[in-house]
Design an enzyme around this catalytic site. Structure first.
Site, PDB file in Angstrom:
ATOM      1  CE  LYS A 157      -1.315   2.349   2.937  1.00  9.58           C
ATOM      2  NZ  LYS A 157      -1.103   4.193   2.114  1.00  9.58           N
ATOM      3  CB  ALA A 159       2.212   7.961   0.795  1.00 10.48           C
ATOM      4  CD  GLU A 232      13.465   3.812   7.605  1.00  8.30           C
ATOM      5  OE1 GLU A 232      13.146   4.534   8.498  1.00  8.30           O
ATOM      6  OE2 GLU A 232      13.346   3.588   6.295  1.00  8.30           O
ATOM      7  CB  CYS A 266      13.918   8.493   8.084  1.00  4.53           C
ATOM      8  SG  CYS A 266      11.799   8.406   7.644  1.00  4.53           S
ATOM      9  CD  GLU A 366      12.081  12.033  11.482  1.00  4.42           C
ATOM     10  OE1 GLU A 366      12.684  11.940  10.544  1.00  4.42           O
ATOM     11  OE2 GLU A 366      10.606  11.891  11.964  1.00  4.42           O
TER      12      GLU A 366
END
Length: 463
Positions: A157, A159, A232, A266, A366
């Protein structure tokens, strides 16, 4: 009537394509088909799986330019980065096409002459993957390639912001001869698909790249059926520059890691921790080079920084910058925005913040944007304390030419990926993953295929 959603260009707000949501029943049927296809695919010999993966990689490369343009339109990243991501994506397929033939078992000497002990590896079953918008090609192949190589079937799936790249990759997989039910794509909101995946009796493994809160939810929901999980998750990467570092080199590497995909990665450097004796020189040189980065539509020649993916991401960036400035930080360059709310277009100019301290939110959250906060330190132990002061542990970077200091830093930074004088350590042949709340498991390298395999121990008696 089936619901649909618009895939838009974040640089212009233009609708690229309308995509139909898969219903709950559609997704359940896809999982059932994947489960049934596993019976045949798991028996396909490793050399044949390898051949099909190599053909898939070749097909993607043959369509590289078109795929990259689609990626830039739906994601916003500069075209040169999209072209690079296609190469990065196929590097995973190429690597695991070979690893398919390297899944070895072993024979263990028995403790009696009448027995033989054999250990074998077999695929876990149907894998369900949820991939992020920031790397729509590479994050999919980093999961699909080892899964298919191991003999698993695979449902992904993507985004909702960036499904078109994944859809094209799946089409090319089918054109390459990989059966349609072996690798499938479904389109739905993450919360809906996630619940279906974790509840399904057919899914034996969940693999996810995304935020830590969502990852935690998937882990909890997978517990009821004891699914394998690879996560992750979020990061908050520090970048330490020691007093003996080559400053010009560190500046170039810091820019490379900080501003790729407009800082929406990330593993990009979120906190620059620079020794007090060189912080002024580093900051000036860094800001000077950052000011040269071109902001614009990723399809335009020379663009370095594309748009922020959506308003939510833009608002978070602005909040962090304003918080830092209100608390005493200084913007050496940037702090400039181009916004068109009507079109949903948000550009953030690369910004360098000096005089940052740990009381500012940007040091703990973040950012996912082109903002580089600089904080100074005196002793290397202080730099490590600042770097480790986070629940995350995905990637970290440091620059020093002192092997003793470098060894000390590498051994004391609580991160799964560490770059020593290297702002780009990611590679298909190396294990990628984080410590603490940045995830579970590794993707890439020899380690990357193991999560898709079960270990079976056979004890044979009666000799």
């Amino acid at each position: 009537m089936a619901q649909s959603f618009n895939v838009t260009d974040p640089a212009t707000g233009d609708v690229i394509q309308k995509v139909t949501y898969d219903s709950e029943e559609d997704i359940k049927q896809a999982l059932k088909r994947g489960h049934e296809a596993f019976k045949e695919w798991s028996r396909v010999n490793a050399h044949e799986r390898s051949r099909l993966l190599k053909k898939w990689s070749q097909k993607i490369q043959e369509n590289k330019q078109d795929i990259a343009e689609v990626m830039t339109r739906e994601n916003g990243k500069p075209l040169k980065e999209s072209l690079g991501e296609v190469d990065y994506a196929t590097s995973y397929i190429d690597w695991y096409a070979e690893e398919a033939k390297r899944v070895y078992g072993r024979t263990i000497p028995a403790n009696t002459e009448s027995k033989r002990i054999i250990v074998t590896k077999q695929p876990v079953g149907l894998v369900a993957a949820i991939t992020p918008w920031n790397f729509p090609a590479a994050m999919m192949t980093r999961k699909a390639a080892p899964a298919l190589a191991a003999g698993c079937t695979f449902v992904v799936k993507p985004a909702v912001e960036t499904p078109l790249t994944t859809i094209r990759f799946i089409e090319l997989a089918h054109e390459s001869g990989i059966p349609e039910d072996v690798v499938q794509c479904v389109n739905q909101r993450g919360s809906v698909a996630g619940d279906i995946f974790t509840d399904s009796e057919y899914v034996r493994k969940i693999t996810f790249t995304g935020s830590t809160p969502v990852g935690k939810s998937l882990i909890k929901n997978s517990a009821d059926t004891v699914k394998h999980v690879t996560m992750e998750l979020g990061g908050h990467a520090p970048l330490i520059v020691a007093e003996d570092a080559n400053i010009d080199y560190a500046v170039r590497q810091a820019i490379a890691t900080k501003f790729r995909n407009a800082g929406q990665t990330c593993v990009c450097a979120n906190r620059l921790i620079v020794h007090e004796s060189i912080v002024d020189e580093f900051s000036q040189k860094f800001a000077s080079e950052v000011s040269k980065l071109k902001v614009g539509n990723g399809l335009e020649e020379g663009t370095d920084i594309g748009p922020i993916i959506n308003k939510k991401g833009y608002d978070k960036i602005v909040e962090q910058v304003e918080d830092a400035l209100d608390k005493g930080a200084e913007a050496l360059v940037g702090n400039k925005y181009e916004v068109n709310d009507d079109k949903g277009s948000y550009f953030v100019y690369p910004t360098v913040l000096k005089n940052v301290d740990e009381g500012m939110s940007i040091m703990h959250e973040e950012t996912f944007g082109p903002i580089a906060p600089i904080i100074s330190y005196k002793q290397v132990e202080e730099a490590i304390e600042i770097a480790n002061n986070t629940p995350f542990g995905l990637a970290a970077y440091f620059f020093t030419n002192d092997y003793r200091k470098g060894t000390f830093l590498s051994e004391n930074l609580d991160y799964g990926i560490v770059g020593w004088n290297d702002g780009g350590p990611s590679a298909a042949h190396a294990p990628f993953g984080g410590m603490k709340e940045s995830g579970l498991g590794r993707e890439g390298g020899l380690e990357g295929i193991e999560p898709y395999l079960e270990t079976k121990y056979l004890s044979i008696g009666g000799f």
